[in-house]
Write a protein that holds these residues in place. Structure first.
Motif, PDB file in Angstrom:
ATOM      1  N   ARG A 113       0.863  -1.191   0.000  1.00 34.47           N
ATOM      2  CA  ARG A 113       0.000   0.000   0.000  1.00 34.47           C
ATOM      3  C   ARG A 113       0.891   1.229   0.000  1.00 34.47           C
ATOM      4  N   GLU A 115       1.342   4.209   1.304  1.00 39.66           N
ATOM      5  CA  GLU A 115       0.979   5.124   2.379  1.00 39.66           C
ATOM      6  C   GLU A 115       2.224   5.884   2.803  1.00 39.66           C
ATOM      7  N   GLY A 120       5.723   1.298  12.115  1.00 40.19           N
ATOM      8  CA  GLY A 120       4.521   0.463  12.086  1.00 40.19           C
ATOM      9  C   GLY A 120       3.689   0.621  10.827  1.00 40.19           C
ATOM     10  N   ARG A 121       4.190   1.431   9.872  1.00 45.15           N
ATOM     11  CA  ARG A 121       3.451   1.612   8.616  1.00 45.15           C
ATOM     12  C   ARG A 121       4.443   1.610   7.467  1.00 45.15           C
ATOM     13  N   TYR A 122       4.335   0.622   6.629  1.00 41.51           N
ATOM     14  CA  TYR A 122       5.279   0.461   5.526  1.00 41.51           C
ATOM     15  C   TYR A 122       4.512   0.329   4.214  1.00 41.51           C
ATOM     16  N   PHE A 125       4.264  -4.493   3.587  1.00 45.32           N
ATOM     17  CA  PHE A 125       4.146  -5.046   4.934  1.00 45.32           C
ATOM     18  C   PHE A 125       3.574  -6.450   4.785  1.00 45.32           C
ATOM     19  N   GLN A 127       0.974  -9.679   6.168  1.00 46.53           N
ATOM     20  CA  GLN A 127      -0.213 -10.044   6.932  1.00 46.53           C
ATOM     21  C   GLN A 127      -0.314 -11.557   7.087  1.00 46.53           C
ATOM     22  N   ARG A 258     -14.437  -0.364   9.937  1.00 45.51           N
ATOM     23  CA  ARG A 258     -13.384  -0.983   9.146  1.00 45.51           C
ATOM     24  C   ARG A 258     -13.287  -0.328   7.760  1.00 45.51           C
ATOM     25  N   ALA A 280      -3.634  -0.495  15.563  1.00 45.14           N
ATOM     26  CA  ALA A 280      -4.424  -1.669  15.182  1.00 45.14           C
ATOM     27  C   ALA A 280      -3.483  -2.809  14.773  1.00 45.14           C
ATOM     28  N   VAL A 281      -3.638  -3.933  15.454  1.00 45.03           N
ATOM     29  CA  VAL A 281      -2.803  -5.082  15.132  1.00 45.03           C
ATOM     30  C   VAL A 281      -3.553  -6.050  14.221  1.00 45.03           C
ATOM     31  N   VAL A 282      -4.853  -6.183  14.478  1.00 51.06           N
ATOM     32  CA  VAL A 282      -5.654  -7.127  13.708  1.00 51.06           C
ATOM     33  C   VAL A 282      -6.969  -6.468  13.327  1.00 51.06           C
ATOM     34  N   ALA A 305      -7.127 -10.230   9.330  1.00 54.00           N
ATOM     35  CA  ALA A 305      -5.745 -10.032   8.888  1.00 54.00           C
ATOM     36  C   ALA A 305      -4.942  -9.448  10.043  1.00 54.00           C
ATOM     37  N   ILE A 306      -3.859 -10.117  10.370  1.00 55.69           N
ATOM     38  CA  ILE A 306      -2.957  -9.632  11.415  1.00 55.69           C
ATOM     39  C   ILE A 306      -1.818  -8.887  10.739  1.00 55.69           C
ATOM     40  N   GLY A 307      -1.474  -7.702  11.244  1.00 54.75           N
ATOM     41  CA  GLY A 307      -0.309  -6.976  10.735  1.00 54.75           C
ATOM     42  C   GLY A 307       0.951  -7.600  11.328  1.00 54.75           C
ATOM     43  N   ARG A 310       3.540  -5.208  13.037  1.00 52.11           N
ATOM     44  CA  ARG A 310       3.064  -4.650  14.310  1.00 52.11           C
ATOM     45  C   ARG A 310       3.050  -5.731  15.384  1.00 52.11           C
TER      46      ARG A 310
HETATM   47  P1  ATP Z   1      -4.731   1.360   9.718  1.00 55.11           P
HETATM   48  O1  ATP Z   1      -5.998   1.881  10.282  1.00 55.11           O
HETATM   49  O2  ATP Z   1      -3.592   1.294  10.705  1.00 55.11           O
HETATM   50  O3  ATP Z   1      -4.354   1.988   8.409  1.00 55.11           O
HETATM   51  P2  ATP Z   1      -6.106  -0.664   8.251  1.00 55.11           P
HETATM   52  O4  ATP Z   1      -7.491  -0.624   8.800  1.00 55.11           O
HETATM   53  O5  ATP Z   1      -5.819   0.024   6.972  1.00 55.11           O
HETATM   54  O6  ATP Z   1      -5.060  -0.170   9.387  1.00 55.11           O
HETATM   55  P3  ATP Z   1      -6.389  -3.416   7.540  1.00 55.11           P
HETATM   56  O7  ATP Z   1      -6.626  -3.188   6.120  1.00 55.11           O
HETATM   57  O8  ATP Z   1      -7.496  -3.791   8.426  1.00 55.11           O
HETATM   58  O9  ATP Z   1      -5.626  -2.155   8.167  1.00 55.11           O
HETATM   59  O10 ATP Z   1      -5.204  -4.489   7.706  1.00 55.11           O
HETATM   60  C1  ATP Z   1      -5.092  -5.338   8.846  1.00 55.11           C
HETATM   61  C2  ATP Z   1      -3.823  -5.063   9.621  1.00 55.11           C
HETATM   62  O11 ATP Z   1      -2.703  -4.922   8.750  1.00 55.11           O
HETATM   63  C3  ATP Z   1      -3.828  -3.761  10.392  1.00 55.11           C
HETATM   64  O12 ATP Z   1      -4.495  -3.917  11.607  1.00 55.11           O
HETATM   65  C4  ATP Z   1      -2.352  -3.495  10.577  1.00 55.11           C
HETATM   66  O13 ATP Z   1      -1.847  -4.231  11.681  1.00 55.11           O
HETATM   67  C5  ATP Z   1      -1.752  -4.032   9.313  1.00 55.11           C
HETATM   68  N1  ATP Z   1      -1.435  -2.943   8.374  1.00 55.11           N
HETATM   69  C6  ATP Z   1      -2.268  -2.276   7.557  1.00 55.11           C
HETATM   70  N2  ATP Z   1      -1.613  -1.372   6.810  1.00 55.11           N
HETATM   71  C7  ATP Z   1      -0.297  -1.473   7.174  1.00 55.11           C
HETATM   72  C8  ATP Z   1       0.918  -0.815   6.762  1.00 55.11           C
HETATM   73  N3  ATP Z   1       0.901   0.115   5.805  1.00 55.11           N
HETATM   74  N4  ATP Z   1       2.079  -1.182   7.348  1.00 55.11           N
HETATM   75  C9  ATP Z   1       2.105  -2.128   8.314  1.00 55.11           C
HETATM   76  N5  ATP Z   1       1.008  -2.790   8.733  1.00 55.11           N
HETATM   77  C10 ATP Z   1      -0.182  -2.473   8.176  1.00 55.11           C
END
Ligand code: ATP
Ligand code: MG
Length: 417
Positions: A113, A115, A120-122, A125, A127, A258, A280-282, A305-307, A310
């Motif tokens: 993605r 972003e 914690g945001r890459y 990443f 899952q 969500r 958010a971890v999961v 989906a577990i990150g 994280r």
């Molecule tokens: P966030 O609100 O942090 O952007 P999300 O709702 O976009 O999370 P989901 O699509 O539900 O995330 O993905 C499930 C899990 O994947 C998240 O809870 C998070 O732990 C992990 N995750 C999502 N985006 C990233 C990212 N860019 N880098 C690392 N981990 C991520």
């Protein structure tokens, strides 16, 4: 010469961190298996249309975050931003529904993605993703959440907050959407430009907006659970009852919608204070119409989906790396030749053995044995080879004993026990 570094938001995962990754994967395989899951491996590249239709046109992921390109001017392709759409694509493509009424699948791998990278945001990443296809019984939802919390506890994670919500179904959600729109009428200006647009395209998404002023506006908005139809209400109650059976603590979060459009009924998240803003971890939930929306039969599903990154960041430090059992320090040509043979033979027997080919001094070889934290060292010189013996030193106690070279394998295997 100039060096070439990795791409922004894409990172290397190095040892010893990879030891943690392996421990997580091993635990996932074990726990998921006992809950009846099988592994599926899917490509990282899919047709863009899959995510547009699966995740939803007006989600952040599809609007802003996808790595999409045209493949040699022919076809629009996208690096998968999440796994569920791909798993369902495979489920339909291979007619998995035809051979069983319940399909439980999991997959572990990278997602992409675009972003803003931060802790914690890459942009790449990983899952751990699970899906249950077939049943819509709320006990299935409870079973999945139970497995998830069991898995996290097994990894030593405590103090996690489980939040659940129900997003209703196509019968009851429109009334709620209407209520939201009328609640926000006249306050459009207080919303961020994205949410002003969402008000017309996808009002539920406003709950998920990260802009603080939007959260303030929406704070007193009508709550989704108040609008649930009888069936959805019953479903949600049975889920809570089933979680209660296992004394699984959870809180109701009526504002959790969500970020993906395919969710219906149950949604859940696991968060932790530990990760700051990226808490958010999961994330997971039920998607009763996704299979049909992707062209398959009308089969309900639920998943999470577990990150991975994280999760790793939260895990307690543990020494995963098993140090080598033995270091062979060889002095002299004949000893080196013999040691080379012994070392690699023991490795093929499954024992972790190290040695040095460079013919350094005994002192520097023993230094390396120490640094690698080898449990034993075998010291051989040319004379010992002739006499069929070597010294075996316990690196912790310093105790030393004679070992017969022709009995070495047996002796070393004994040490491992
Ligand atoms: P966030 O609100 O942090 O952007 P999300 O709702 O976009 O999370 P989901 O699509 O539900 O995330 O993905 C499930 C899990 O994947 C998240 O809870 C998070 O732990 C992990 N995750 C999502 N985006 C990233 C990212 N860019 N880098 C690392 N981990 C991520
Ligand atoms: Mg996100």
């Amino acid at each position: 010469m100039e060096t070439i570094n990795s791409v922004r938001g894409f990172r290397d995962i190095l040892p010893p961190e990879t030891d943690k990754w392996q421990r997580v994967e091993k635990t996932a395989h074990e726990v998921f298996r006992s809950f009846g899951f099988r592994e599926i491996r899917i490509p990282v590249l899919e047709k863009t249309e899959l995510f547009r239709r699966g995740i939803g046109e007006s989600t952040d992921i599809v609007e802003k975050e996808m790595y999409t390109f045209t493949d040699r001017g022919e076809e629009s392709l996208t690096l998968r931003p999440e796994a569920t759409a791909s798993v369902i694509r495979a489920y339909i493509e291979h007619s998995l529904h035809a051979s069983e009424t319940v399909t439980k699948l999991y997959t572990i791998g990278p997602m992409f993605r675009r972003e803003r990278p931060q802790k914690g945001r890459y942009r790449q990443f990983h899952q751990i993703d699970t899906e249950i296809l077939g049943p819509d019984d709320p006990r299935t939802d409870a079973e999945l959440i139970l497995m998830l919390t069991h898995f996290l506890r097994k990894l030593g994670l405590e103090n996690l907050a489980l939040e659940i919500n129900s997003l209703g179904c196509p019968n009851c959600r429109p009334a709620f959407q209407k209520a939201i729109v009328s609640f926000l009428r006249g306050r459009e200006k207080e919303l961020c430009p994205d949410c002003q647009r969402r008000l017309n395209t996808n009002p539920l998404r406003i709950f998920d907006c990260k802009v603080e002023s939007c959260q303030t506006v929406i704070a007193d908005a009508p709550r989704l659970p108040e609008y649930l139809c009888g069936d959805c209400r019953k479903h949600f109650e049975t889920l809570q009852e089933s979680l209660g059976l296992f004394s699984l603590p959870f809180t109701l979060n009526p504002k959790m919608v969500r970020g993906l459009d395919y969710y219906t009924r149950t949604t859940f998240e696991i968060t932790t204070e530990f990760l700051g803003a990226q808490n958010a971890v999961v994330g997971g939930g039920r998607y009763d119409h996704l299979v049909r929306d992707l062209g398959g039969p009308d089969i309900p599903g639920i998943g999470f989906a577990i990150g991975f990154e994280r999760l790793i960041a939260m895990m307690p430090e543990a020494d995963d790396a098993l140090p080598p059992l033995l270091f062979i320090a060889a002095m002299g040509e004949a000893a080196l030749k013999k040691a080379f043979h012994i070392c690699n033979s023991l490795r093929m027997k499954g024992l972790a053995v190290e040695m040095d080919y460079a013919g350094r001094s005994l002192k520097s070889q023993m230094k390396r044995a120490d640094k690698l934290r080898c449990r034993y060292a075998l010291i051989v010189g040319d004379r010992e080879i002739e006499e069929n013996r070597a010294s075996l030193r316990n690196m912790r106690t310093g105790e030393q004993q004679e070992a017969r070279l022709d009995m070495l394998e047996e002796t070393i295997i004994q040490l491992e026990r």
